[in-house]
Scaffold this motif. Structure first.
Motif, PDB file in Angstrom:
ATOM      1  N   UNK A   2     -54.142   8.508 -14.806  1.00  0.00           N
ATOM      2  CA  UNK A   2     -54.039   7.481 -13.722  1.00  0.00           C
ATOM      3  C   UNK A   2     -55.123   6.016 -14.645  1.00  0.00           C
ATOM      4  N   UNK A   3     -54.488   5.158 -14.417  1.00  0.00           N
ATOM      5  CA  UNK A   3     -55.407   3.931 -15.076  1.00  0.00           C
ATOM      6  C   UNK A   3     -55.638   2.645 -13.641  1.00  0.00           C
ATOM      7  N   UNK A   4     -56.060   2.024 -13.560  1.00  0.00           N
ATOM      8  CA  UNK A   4     -56.602   0.998 -12.964  1.00  0.00           C
ATOM      9  C   UNK A   4     -56.773  -0.491 -13.398  1.00  0.00           C
ATOM     10  N   UNK A   5     -56.409  -1.371 -13.211  1.00  0.00           N
ATOM     11  CA  UNK A   5     -56.821  -2.739 -13.906  1.00  0.00           C
ATOM     12  C   UNK A   5     -56.195  -3.486 -13.496  1.00  0.00           C
ATOM     13  N   UNK A   6     -56.705  -4.775 -13.786  1.00  0.00           N
ATOM     14  CA  UNK A   6     -56.316  -6.399 -13.330  1.00  0.00           C
ATOM     15  C   UNK A   6     -55.003  -6.461 -13.293  1.00  0.00           C
ATOM     16  N   UNK A   7     -54.382  -7.992 -11.899  1.00  0.00           N
ATOM     17  CA  UNK A   7     -52.419  -7.607 -12.525  1.00  0.00           C
ATOM     18  C   UNK A   7     -52.638  -8.632 -11.550  1.00  0.00           C
ATOM     19  N   UNK A   8     -50.882  -8.446 -11.370  1.00  0.00           N
ATOM     20  CA  UNK A   8     -50.668 -10.152 -10.446  1.00  0.00           C
ATOM     21  C   UNK A   8     -49.416  -9.728  -9.350  1.00  0.00           C
ATOM     22  N   UNK A   9     -49.119 -10.362  -7.832  1.00  0.00           N
ATOM     23  CA  UNK A   9     -48.036 -10.146  -7.681  1.00  0.00           C
ATOM     24  C   UNK A   9     -47.223 -10.619  -8.144  1.00  0.00           C
ATOM     25  N   UNK A  10     -47.240 -12.071  -8.511  1.00  0.00           N
ATOM     26  CA  UNK A  10     -46.587 -12.934  -9.731  1.00  0.00           C
ATOM     27  C   UNK A  10     -45.571 -12.553 -10.878  1.00  0.00           C
ATOM     28  N   UNK A  11     -44.214 -13.245 -11.343  1.00  0.00           N
ATOM     29  CA  UNK A  11     -43.788 -13.134 -12.228  1.00  0.00           C
ATOM     30  C   UNK A  11     -44.465 -13.935 -13.849  1.00  0.00           C
ATOM     31  N   UNK A  12     -44.820 -14.849 -12.793  1.00  0.00           N
ATOM     32  CA  UNK A  12     -45.447 -16.516 -13.555  1.00  0.00           C
ATOM     33  C   UNK A  12     -46.932 -15.388 -13.849  1.00  0.00           C
ATOM     34  N   UNK A  70     -43.387   6.566 -15.746  1.00  0.00           N
ATOM     35  CA  UNK A  70     -44.360   6.243 -14.003  1.00  0.00           C
ATOM     36  C   UNK A  70     -43.667   7.342 -12.468  1.00  0.00           C
ATOM     37  N   UNK A  71     -45.280   7.960 -12.568  1.00  0.00           N
ATOM     38  CA  UNK A  71     -45.207   8.473 -11.669  1.00  0.00           C
ATOM     39  C   UNK A  71     -45.315   7.906 -10.631  1.00  0.00           C
ATOM     40  N   UNK A  72     -46.004   7.025 -10.077  1.00  0.00           N
ATOM     41  CA  UNK A  72     -46.261   6.524  -9.242  1.00  0.00           C
ATOM     42  C   UNK A  72     -47.002   4.152  -9.867  1.00  0.00           C
ATOM     43  N   UNK A  73     -47.056   3.707  -8.925  1.00  0.00           N
ATOM     44  CA  UNK A  73     -47.811   2.262  -9.210  1.00  0.00           C
ATOM     45  C   UNK A  73     -47.945   1.621  -8.035  1.00  0.00           C
ATOM     46  N   UNK A  74     -49.528   1.239  -7.685  1.00  0.00           N
ATOM     47  CA  UNK A  74     -50.124   0.849  -6.222  1.00  0.00           C
ATOM     48  C   UNK A  74     -50.310  -0.234  -6.302  1.00  0.00           C
ATOM     49  N   UNK A  75     -50.217  -1.604  -5.333  1.00  0.00           N
ATOM     50  CA  UNK A  75     -50.706  -2.700  -5.976  1.00  0.00           C
ATOM     51  C   UNK A  75     -52.059  -3.157  -4.767  1.00  0.00           C
ATOM     52  N   UNK A  76     -53.331  -3.645  -4.781  1.00  0.00           N
ATOM     53  CA  UNK A  76     -54.042  -3.543  -4.467  1.00  0.00           C
ATOM     54  C   UNK A  76     -54.756  -4.601  -3.569  1.00  0.00           C
ATOM     55  N   UNK A  77     -55.215  -5.120  -2.671  1.00  0.00           N
ATOM     56  CA  UNK A  77     -55.684  -6.313  -2.767  1.00  0.00           C
ATOM     57  C   UNK A  77     -56.946  -6.462  -3.027  1.00  0.00           C
ATOM     58  N   UNK A  78     -58.162  -7.134  -3.123  1.00  0.00           N
ATOM     59  CA  UNK A  78     -59.344  -7.019  -3.282  1.00  0.00           C
ATOM     60  C   UNK A  78     -59.978  -8.009  -3.176  1.00  0.00           C
ATOM     61  N   UNK A  79     -60.951  -8.390  -2.221  1.00  0.00           N
ATOM     62  CA  UNK A  79     -61.494 -10.191  -2.507  1.00  0.00           C
ATOM     63  C   UNK A  79     -62.633 -10.269  -2.906  1.00  0.00           C
ATOM     64  N   UNK A  80     -62.551 -11.711  -3.566  1.00  0.00           N
ATOM     65  CA  UNK A  80     -63.452 -11.886  -4.314  1.00  0.00           C
ATOM     66  C   UNK A  80     -64.285 -11.513  -4.072  1.00  0.00           C
ATOM     67  N   UNK A  81     -65.070 -11.490  -3.388  1.00  0.00           N
ATOM     68  CA  UNK A  81     -67.159 -10.965  -3.201  1.00  0.00           C
ATOM     69  C   UNK A  81     -67.207  -9.876  -2.639  1.00  0.00           C
TER      70      UNK A  81
END
Length: 157
Positions: A2-12, A70-81
Motif C-alpha cells: 500500500x502506497x500513499x502520496x500526493x497526486x492530482x485530479x487533472x491530467x495537466x 493494481x488492486x485498488x486506487x483511491x483519491x482523497x481531498x485534504x484541506x491544506x490547513x
C-alpha cells in the motif's frame, strides 16, 4: 503493498491543484530577492524534485513496469490547513492567518533542509514567515485541497 502520496485530479501537470503551494513558496523567495536578502541567481538555480501524478499516470506506470497488479486506487481531498471542511469560512480572520502559518510549518518540515543547503539557514525563519502570510492570504480567498492518492498493489507471481 500500500502506497500513499500526493497526486492530482487533472491530467495537466501544471494545474494549480498540484503545484500552487510551490508557486507561493517561489513568490516568498522572490520577495526576499527584491529586498536583497537572497541572490536572484540562487533562486534561478534552485530546482525542487517534486511531481504529483494523476491517477491515469499511476495506472500507466504500474502497467508499464509490469511487476504489480493494481488492486485498488483511491483519491482523497485534504484541506491544506488540515481543517474541518464542513466549517469552512473564507472570510479573512486571524485564525486564517494562523492556518497559513500551520501550512508553512508543514511545508517547512518537508523542504527546509533542501532550502537551507541552497540558500543558507539564516534566511529560513524569514522565508517561512512570508510564506505563511501568503498562504494565509490565499486561504482567506479560497478553499484549497491537497489530493492524496492511495494505491494497493499485488506483486505478480
Amino acid at each position: 503493498m500500500v502506497l500513499s502520496f500526493m497526486g492530482r485530479r487533472s491530467t495537466d501537470p501544471r494545474s494549480k491543484e498540484s503545484c500552487y503551494q510551490w508557486e507561493l513558496l517561489a513568490r516568498a523567495l522572490m520577495s526576499m530577492v527584491s529586498e536583497g536578502l537572497i541572490e536572484e541567481k540562487k533562486v534561478d538555480s534552485f530546482d525542487a524534485p517534486y511531481y504529483a501524478p494523476s491517477p491515469e499516470e499511476v495506472k500507466f506506470g504500474i502497467y508499464k513496469e509490469g511487476s504489480f497488479i493494481l488492486d485498488r486506487l483511491e483519491m482523497f481531498e485534504i484541506d491544506w490547513d488540515g481543517g474541518d471542511g464542513d466549517n469552512y469560512d473564507a472570510t479573512p480572520t486571524s485564525s486564517t492567518l494562523s492556518n497559513g502559518a500551520r501550512v508553512a510549518k508543514t511545508i517547512r518540515v518537508v523542504v527546509e533542509s533542501m532550502l537551507a543547503s541552497h540558500f543558507g539557514g539564516d534566511v529560513m525563519d524569514g522565508l517561512f514567515q512570508r510564506y505563511g502570510e501568503m498562504v494565509g492570504d490565499h486561504l482567506a480567498k479560497t478553499r484549497t485541497k491537497y489530493i492524496n492518492l492511495v494505491i494497493s498493489l499485488v506483486r505478480k507471481v
